[in-house]
Enzyme design. Structure first.
Site, short mmCIF file in Angstrom:
data_model
loop_
_atom_site.label_atom_id
_atom_site.label_comp_id
_atom_site.label_asym_id
_atom_site.label_seq_id
_atom_site.Cartn_x
_atom_site.Cartn_y
_atom_site.Cartn_z
N GLU A 9 0.80 -1.22 0.00
CA GLU A 9 0.00 0.00 0.00
C GLU A 9 0.84 1.27 0.00
O GLU A 9 0.41 2.30 -0.51
CB GLU A 9 -0.92 0.03 1.22
N TYR B 142 -3.15 -4.86 12.65
CA TYR B 142 -3.73 -3.63 12.12
C TYR B 142 -4.51 -2.90 13.21
O TYR B 142 -5.43 -3.47 13.82
CB TYR B 142 -4.65 -3.96 10.95
#
Length: 485
Positions: free
Chosen positions: A8, A291
Site C-alpha cells: 500500500e 492492524y
C-alpha cells in the site's frame, strides 16, 4: 520464477520484505520513482524456489466521483446526489491496502486464494455511501448557512465550504448535545450522614443507606436521633466471592480510550500526530502489532493464541507470566470473552512480533506496545478473585453499611498493571453485636483545634477537648456541635 508483490505504501513494502526475508539476503534498489524502492530476496512458495520482488504505490488505486453534469454545486438539488450516477477511475497515484501480522503474511503467501468478492463489494458500498452523504450534506449546509456568517469571499472561495463528514459530524452532534445537558444542569444542595467505628482490628466507615436528602431540616432531625442513640447494632453480615473480569480483546476505540486513561495520550496522538505517522501504525507497519484500525472484539477459532503467547516468552518483564499462561497445571489460561462485534476485516489488536524495546522507539511507542501486549495476555487470563464482606448496622432505626475486600487471586491483574482492584480491610463483626464507640461525621472538617479544657472523668489523663468546625454547606447554620466534643 519471479513474484511481484505490491504494498500500500513504501513503509509497508519495507516491512513486508523484512518479514518474508527474515532480514536474510534482502537487497534494495531504486525503482522508477525515488520514493518507491524495490526489495528483492529469495523465497520458497509451496516448496518452489522463487525470487520475490516487493514494491509499493502511493495513494488510492481507484477513485470514485460523480459524473461531470453533477459535479458543479448548482447543477442539481443536493438530494438528487443519492441517485446520481458515479464512476470509478484510476488516478495518477495508486493503492491503499492492508498488511497482516508476521504469521498471517507467511501463511497468506503459502496459501494464495482468489480475493473475496464480498469484501470488495463492501468496500465499494462504503466508499459510495461516504461520497453521497458527504457531498450532499456539504452542499446543503453550505448553501443554507453561508449567509449567516461573515466570510471574506474575495480572499478565498474555499472559505465558503462547510464540509460535512459522515462519521465526524454526527459524533460532534453527540458532544454538543452532552455539553448542552451539562450547561443546563442546576445543582442542588444535599446532606448525608456517615459514621465510623474504631476497634482493635481497625476502623470501618459506615455510609448512610438512604444515600442523601435534599431537605436539611429532615436530615438534621435524623442526625439528632442517631447522635442521641449511643448503641449501634449489627443487623447483617454478608460474605461472598467477587470476581473482576479481564478486558475484552482490544479494538481501536478501546485502544484510544485506554491510552488516554493510562498515559494521558489523546486519541489524535495515539492514532495520528499532525503529519507524522501514527504511533500505532508505526508499530503495525514494522510488524510488531496487528492492524490498529479494527472494530472486531473477539478472536476467530483459527487464531493461534498459544503461538502469539509463545513469542513473548523471552521478555524480561512479562515473559514469566506468558510461561504461566502456557502451563496447564497453573490453570491461568481462559479463552477470551466475546467482545460482541466483528467487522469481518481485521482481528482484534494484538502483538505480532516480539520486542524487548527498539532503539528508535519513542516513549509512546514503548508504552503503546506494552499496552497491546499486556492487554492481550490479560484477555486470555482468569479473572481476579476476591472475598467481599458487607456489614449493616442499625442506629435509631437508620441503616448504615460498610464493606471491605480481600484479593484471593490476582490472576490477570498480575500482568495488567494498568488496573487495580483495591479494597480496604474492615474489623470482624458478628450478627447482633453492639458497638458503642461510634464517631459521627456530618461533613468534611474545615478546622480542628485542641482546647485547654480537659475532661475530668477520662482516665488515664489528661484528655483535652478538640473543637471541630465543619463546612457550613454540610451542616446547618447555628447547629450545636457539642455532641462532637
Amino acid at each position: 520464477m519471479r513474484v511481484l508483490n505490491v504494498a500500500e505504501k513504501p513503509s509497508v513494502a519495507k516491512a513486508v520484505a523484512n518479514i518474508l526475508s527474515r532480514n536474510q539476503g534482502l537487497r534494495m534498489r531504486e525503482g522508477r520513482s525515488r520514493y518507491n524502492k524495490l526489495f528483492e530476496f529469495n523465497y520458497s512458495i509451496r516448496g518452489q524456489h522463487c525470487q520475490m520482488v516487493v514494491t509499493s504505490f502511493i495513494g488510492h488505486l481507484m477513485e470514485l466521483e460523480f459524473e461531470d453534469r453533477f459535479r458543479k454545486w448548482h447543477s442539481c438539488d443536493p438530494a438528487h446526489l443519492y441517485q446520481a450516477p458515479v464512476r470509478k477511475f484510476v488516478p495518477e497515484d495508486f493503492l491503499m491496502g492492508d498488511v497482516g501480522s508476521f504469521r498471517e503474511i507467511h501463511e497468506s503467501v503459502q496459501n494464495l486464494v482468489r480475493p473475496n468478492q464480498l469484501f470488495a463489494d463492501a468496500v465499494d458500498a462504503r466508499q459510495e455511501i461516504d461520497l453521497r452523504i458527504g457531498a450532499s450534506f456539504t452542499r446543503f449546509q453550505t448553501m443554507l448557512l453561508r449567509d449567516a456568517f461573515v466570510i471574506d469571499i474575495a480572499a478565498d472561495d474555499r472559505n465558503l465550504v462547510l464540509s460535512y463528514g459522515p462519521c465526524q459530524f454526527p459524533t460532534l452532534g453527540f458532544v454538543v448535545e452532552r455539553y448542552w445537558e451539562v450547561q443546563s444542569h442546576e445543582p442542588e444542595e444535599f446532606w448525608t450522614i456517615n459514621c465510623s467505628h474504631k476497634s482493635d482490628e481497625g476502623t470501618a466507615t459506615f455510609n448512610w443507606m438512604r444515600g442523601h436528602l435534599f431537605d436539611y431540616t429532615y436530615a438534621v432531625i435524623i442526625y439528632e436521633m442517631c447522635v442521641q442513640e449511643p448503641t449501634a447494632t449489627v443487623t447483617k453480615v454478608r460474605q461472598q466471592e467477587k470476581r473482576k473480569y479481564p478486558p475484552h480483546p482490544l479494538n481501536t476505540i478501546e485502544l484510544e480510550k485506554r491510552a488516554s486513561r493510562y498515559f494521558h495520550m489523546s486519541s489524535e496522538h495515539t492514532m495520528k500526530v499532525a503529519v507524522n505517522l501514527h504511533v500505532a501504525e508505526d508499530l503495525y507497519q514494522a510488524g510488531f502489532i496487528s492492524y490498529p484500525r479494527t472494530e472486531t472484539g473477539y478472536f476467530s477459532e483459527r487464531t493461534d493464541l498459544h503461538g502469539i503467547v509463545s513469542e513473548q516468552l523471552g521478555h524480561p518483564i512479562w515473559g514469566s507470566y506468558a510461561q504461566l499462561l502456557l502451563d496447564p497445571e497453573a490453570g491461568l489460561w481462559r479463552n477470551p470473552c466475546n467482545g460482541g462485534h466483528d467487522d469481518k476485516a481485521h482481528p482484534p489488536i494484538h502483538p505480532t512480533k516480539f520486542s524487548a524495546g527498539e532503539s528508535q522507539w519513542s516513549q509512546d511507542h514503548h508504552r503503546l506496545y506494552e499496552l497491546v501486549v499486556h492487554h492481550f495476555l490479560a484477555c486470555i487470563s482468569q479473572p481476579a478473585v476476591g472475598a467481599e464482606t458487607t456489614v449493616e448496622i442499625d442506629i435509631a432505626g437508620e441503616s448504615f453499611s460498610s464493606s471491605g475486600r480481600v484479593i484471593i487471586a490476582k490472576n490477570y491483574l498480575d500482568v495488567y498493571r494498568f488496573e487495580s482492584w483495591g479494597g480496604s480491610m474492615i474489623p470482624t463483626y458478628v450478627f447482633g453485636q453492639q458497638c458503642r464507640n461510634v464517631v459521627w461525621l456530618p461533613g468534611s472538617i474545615s478546622e480542628a483545634a485542641v482546647t485547654t479544657i480537659s475532661c475530668n472523668h477520662c482516665t488515664p489523663g489528661p484528655v483535652y477537648k478538640i473543637q471541630l468546625k465543619f463546612r457550613r454547606l454540610e451542616i446547618p447554620p447555628n447547629y450545636n456541635i457539642d455532641h462532637l466534643d
